[in-house]
Design a protein around this motif. Sequence first.
Motif, PDB file in Angstrom:
ATOM      1  N   PRO A 146       0.802  -1.235   0.000  1.00 12.70           N
ATOM      2  CA  PRO A 146       0.000   0.000   0.000  1.00 12.70           C
ATOM      3  C   PRO A 146       0.828   1.275   0.000  1.00 12.70           C
ATOM      4  CG  PRO A 146      -0.868  -1.564   1.608  1.00 12.70           C
ATOM      5  CD  PRO A 146       0.456  -2.089   1.157  1.00 12.70           C
ATOM      6  N   VAL A 147       2.077   1.195   0.476  1.00 13.96           N
ATOM      7  CA  VAL A 147       2.923   2.378   0.592  1.00 13.96           C
ATOM      8  C   VAL A 147       3.679   2.664  -0.703  1.00 13.96           C
ATOM      9  CG1 VAL A 147       4.842   3.399   1.908  1.00 13.96           C
ATOM     10  CG2 VAL A 147       3.143   1.969   3.068  1.00 13.96           C
ATOM     11  N   LYS A 148       3.967   1.643  -1.480  1.00 12.15           N
ATOM     12  CA  LYS A 148       4.828   1.804  -2.653  1.00 12.15           C
ATOM     13  C   LYS A 148       4.312   2.842  -3.653  1.00 12.15           C
ATOM     14  CE  LYS A 148       7.338  -2.544  -2.469  1.00 12.15           C
ATOM     15  NZ  LYS A 148       7.664  -3.819  -3.119  1.00 12.15           N
ATOM     16  N   PRO A 149       3.018   2.920  -3.933  1.00 11.97           N
ATOM     17  CA  PRO A 149       2.569   3.939  -4.904  1.00 11.97           C
ATOM     18  C   PRO A 149       2.942   5.365  -4.514  1.00 11.97           C
ATOM     19  CG  PRO A 149       0.848   2.316  -4.578  1.00 11.97           C
ATOM     20  CD  PRO A 149       1.914   2.010  -3.559  1.00 11.97           C
ATOM     21  N   TYR A 150       3.063   5.634  -3.224  1.00  8.97           N
ATOM     22  CA  TYR A 150       3.393   6.985  -2.768  1.00  8.97           C
ATOM     23  C   TYR A 150       4.801   7.383  -3.212  1.00  8.97           C
ATOM     24  CZ  TYR A 150       3.932  10.934   0.464  1.00  8.97           C
ATOM     25  OH  TYR A 150       4.138  12.177   1.011  1.00  8.97           O
ATOM     26  N   PHE A 151       5.705   6.415  -3.289  1.00  3.35           N
ATOM     27  CA  PHE A 151       7.097   6.693  -3.628  1.00  3.35           C
ATOM     28  C   PHE A 151       7.459   6.292  -5.051  1.00  3.35           C
ATOM     29  CE2 PHE A 151       7.186   6.189   1.045  1.00  3.35           C
ATOM     30  CZ  PHE A 151       7.738   7.420   1.393  1.00  3.35           C
ATOM     31  N   ALA A 152       6.589   5.575  -5.737  1.00  3.93           N
ATOM     32  CA  ALA A 152       6.867   5.174  -7.113  1.00  3.93           C
ATOM     33  C   ALA A 152       6.772   6.379  -8.041  1.00  3.93           C
ATOM     34  CB  ALA A 152       5.886   4.092  -7.557  1.00  3.93           C
ATOM     35  N   ARG A 153       7.392   6.271  -9.201  1.00  7.43           N
ATOM     36  CA  ARG A 153       7.339   7.319 -10.209  1.00  7.43           C
ATOM     37  C   ARG A 153       6.756   6.742 -11.503  1.00  7.43           C
ATOM     38  NH1 ARG A 153       7.331   9.621  -6.423  1.00  7.43           N
ATOM     39  NH2 ARG A 153       8.799  11.112  -5.534  1.00  7.43           N
ATOM     40  N   THR A 154       5.852   7.484 -12.100  1.00  8.53           N
ATOM     41  CA  THR A 154       5.206   7.044 -13.329  1.00  8.53           C
ATOM     42  C   THR A 154       5.761   7.828 -14.513  1.00  8.53           C
ATOM     43  OG1 THR A 154       3.391   8.549 -12.753  1.00  8.53           O
ATOM     44  CG2 THR A 154       3.060   6.203 -12.334  1.00  8.53           C
ATOM     45  N   ILE A 155       6.080   7.103 -15.577  1.00 11.12           N
ATOM     46  CA  ILE A 155       6.573   7.709 -16.812  1.00 11.12           C
ATOM     47  C   ILE A 155       5.643   7.259 -17.925  1.00 11.12           C
ATOM     48  CG2 ILE A 155       8.470   7.893 -18.455  1.00 11.12           C
ATOM     49  CD1 ILE A 155       9.314   6.686 -15.019  1.00 11.12           C
ATOM     50  N   CYS A 156       5.011   8.220 -18.595  1.00  9.29           N
ATOM     51  CA  CYS A 156       3.983   7.910 -19.586  1.00  9.29           C
ATOM     52  C   CYS A 156       4.497   8.178 -20.989  1.00  9.29           C
ATOM     53  CB  CYS A 156       2.733   8.753 -19.319  1.00  9.29           C
ATOM     54  SG  CYS A 156       1.380   8.395 -20.459  1.00  9.29           S
ATOM     55  N   LEU A 157       4.284   7.219 -21.879  1.00 10.10           N
ATOM     56  CA  LEU A 157       4.585   7.373 -23.300  1.00 10.10           C
ATOM     57  C   LEU A 157       3.374   8.003 -23.974  1.00 10.10           C
ATOM     58  CD1 LEU A 157       7.401   6.371 -24.190  1.00 10.10           C
ATOM     59  CD2 LEU A 157       6.556   5.187 -22.164  1.00 10.10           C
ATOM     60  N   HIS A 158       3.600   9.144 -24.617  1.00  9.81           N
ATOM     61  CA  HIS A 158       2.519  10.000 -25.101  1.00  9.81           C
ATOM     62  C   HIS A 158       2.798  10.359 -26.553  1.00  9.81           C
ATOM     63  CE1 HIS A 158      -0.718  12.965 -24.281  1.00  9.81           C
ATOM     64  NE2 HIS A 158      -0.015  13.812 -25.030  1.00  9.81           N
ATOM     65  N   ALA A 205     -10.327   5.011 -20.702  1.00  7.96           N
ATOM     66  CA  ALA A 205      -9.543   5.851 -19.799  1.00  7.96           C
ATOM     67  C   ALA A 205      -9.656   5.388 -18.356  1.00  7.96           C
ATOM     68  CB  ALA A 205      -9.997   7.305 -19.929  1.00  7.96           C
ATOM     69  N   ARG A 206     -10.866   5.081 -17.918  1.00  5.81           N
ATOM     70  CA  ARG A 206     -11.060   4.680 -16.526  1.00  5.81           C
ATOM     71  C   ARG A 206     -10.413   3.334 -16.235  1.00  5.81           C
ATOM     72  NH1 ARG A 206     -17.279   6.851 -16.790  1.00  5.81           N
ATOM     73  NH2 ARG A 206     -16.898   8.912 -15.851  1.00  5.81           N
ATOM     74  N   THR A 207     -10.477   2.422 -17.190  1.00 13.76           N
ATOM     75  CA  THR A 207      -9.849   1.120 -16.965  1.00 13.76           C
ATOM     76  C   THR A 207      -8.337   1.258 -16.932  1.00 13.76           C
ATOM     77  OG1 THR A 207     -11.689   0.037 -18.098  1.00 13.76           O
ATOM     78  CG2 THR A 207      -9.680  -1.244 -17.790  1.00 13.76           C
ATOM     79  N   HIS A 208      -7.790   2.060 -17.832  1.00 15.25           N
ATOM     80  CA  HIS A 208      -6.342   2.279 -17.828  1.00 15.25           C
ATOM     81  C   HIS A 208      -5.896   2.897 -16.505  1.00 15.25           C
ATOM     82  CE1 HIS A 208      -2.358   3.566 -19.038  1.00 15.25           C
ATOM     83  NE2 HIS A 208      -2.483   2.865 -20.134  1.00 15.25           N
ATOM     84  N   ASP A 209      -6.661   3.860 -16.007  1.00 12.75           N
ATOM     85  CA  ASP A 209      -6.346   4.499 -14.740  1.00 12.75           C
ATOM     86  C   ASP A 209      -6.390   3.490 -13.594  1.00 12.75           C
ATOM     87  OD1 ASP A 209      -5.893   6.851 -13.027  1.00 12.75           O
ATOM     88  OD2 ASP A 209      -7.954   6.519 -12.366  1.00 12.75           O
ATOM     89  N   LEU A 225       3.874   3.742 -18.504  1.00 12.79           N
ATOM     90  CA  LEU A 225       2.496   3.734 -18.980  1.00 12.79           C
ATOM     91  C   LEU A 225       2.487   3.899 -20.488  1.00 12.79           C
ATOM     92  CD1 LEU A 225       1.054   6.343 -16.427  1.00 12.79           C
ATOM     93  CD2 LEU A 225       1.519   3.912 -16.038  1.00 12.79           C
ATOM     94  N   ASP A 226       1.890   2.963 -21.173  1.00 10.23           N
ATOM     95  CA  ASP A 226       1.689   3.092 -22.613  1.00 10.23           C
ATOM     96  C   ASP A 226       0.400   3.894 -22.819  1.00 10.23           C
ATOM     97  OD1 ASP A 226       1.480   2.911 -25.319  1.00 10.23           O
ATOM     98  OD2 ASP A 226       1.432   0.713 -25.409  1.00 10.23           O
ATOM     99  N   THR A 227       0.542   5.213 -22.768  1.00 10.20           N
ATOM    100  CA  THR A 227      -0.529   6.216 -22.784  1.00 10.20           C
ATOM    101  C   THR A 227      -1.265   6.264 -21.436  1.00 10.20           C
ATOM    102  OG1 THR A 227      -2.486   5.028 -23.597  1.00 10.20           O
ATOM    103  CG2 THR A 227      -0.871   5.721 -25.238  1.00 10.20           C
ATOM    104  N   ASP A 228      -2.163   7.240 -21.313  1.00 14.18           N
ATOM    105  CA  ASP A 228      -3.006   7.385 -20.129  1.00 14.18           C
ATOM    106  C   ASP A 228      -4.236   8.204 -20.522  1.00 14.18           C
ATOM    107  OD1 ASP A 228      -2.211  10.058 -20.199  1.00 14.18           O
ATOM    108  OD2 ASP A 228      -1.382  10.095 -18.187  1.00 14.18           O
ATOM    109  N   PRO A 229      -5.100   8.595 -19.579  1.00 18.77           N
ATOM    110  CA  PRO A 229      -6.306   9.337 -19.964  1.00 18.77           C
ATOM    111  C   PRO A 229      -6.052  10.658 -20.697  1.00 18.77           C
ATOM    112  CG  PRO A 229      -6.674   8.336 -17.847  1.00 18.77           C
ATOM    113  CD  PRO A 229      -5.225   8.092 -18.180  1.00 18.77           C
TER     114      PRO A 229
END
Length: 321
Positions: A146-158, A205-209, A225-229
């Motif tokens: 539960p804690v990992k998302p707080y410190f993880a970093r997301t990189i989105c391909l756009h 979009a909602r499912t990807h999120d 992330l291979d794209t996002d909303p």
Amino acid sequence: MTRGFLLGKFMPPHAGHVLMCEAAAAQVSELTILVCWLPDDPIPGPLRLQWMRELFPNARVIGHDAVVPQTPEAHPDFWAIWRGIVKAAHPEPIDRVFASEAYGERLAAEVGAVFHPVDPGRLGMPVSGEAVRADPWRHWDLLPAPVKPYFARTICLHGPESTGKSTLAAALARHYATLFVPEYGRTWCDWHGSDCRMEDLLAIARTHDAMTRSMLRWCNRRLFLDTDPLMTAVWAEMMLGRRDPWFDSWDATADLYLLLDIDAAWVDDGTRLFGDPAARARFMGLCREVLERRGVRWAMISGPPESRLEQAIAIIDGQGK
């Protein structure tokens, strides 16, 4: 019935906290955990309370947010104040107080309980909240899911279709030994066709999120992330000439966006729609516009497909953590 009690800031909860709480829960019939915080703590108290409740659903997990002295030296009535706090949180008699530090012995005496030390000196779990806050990625394996998302970093391909987003997302995940969220729009269209209505785009979009939020618990420091909303919103503009208000209200943007340029050749794979140069240029403009309008951090990737992985790695490594 044997009742146990422990308290802490849990800022954030880590493997040492889990060890202590699980050891305590095994020794008592009922366990109460008091999560304490101050207004200026670096990690919000209500979030830590939420984490602890998720980690220990069978315990009574209570929050305490009053501004009170934190050490005996800070106030002459320190122990009387904390005795009252514990009494309010746990009005029933306490049989055992659990702690990994020496204060637990005095607290146990104050409430008439037996002190039960757990891993004093942190020999079993060599970690502390201070150490995690200073370098969370170094202690990644000692963070609960539960804690990992707080410190993880997301990189989105756009970027527009046929610019290599899916290939690059998978290659980056391999390079950084982590996971990537595949493009859900393609999954949806493979099953339902590419003639999308607004309700289809919202479902995409909602499912990807939702997939992103789930996979953040399993990633290794970074999640690609291979794209996002934001990208789905651009598709709505391209396909329907408008976007649903939901897209503008969505706020879980990535930490970094890599915008892939259209200087790569367009390849018709049977599902792509906008190969015309003018349409492709408009698509690219909308992709850039949404990043600028949202004020997110982003960088451009261009040039031959074989150079794009190297560019992306250099940008990501240059951004640090």
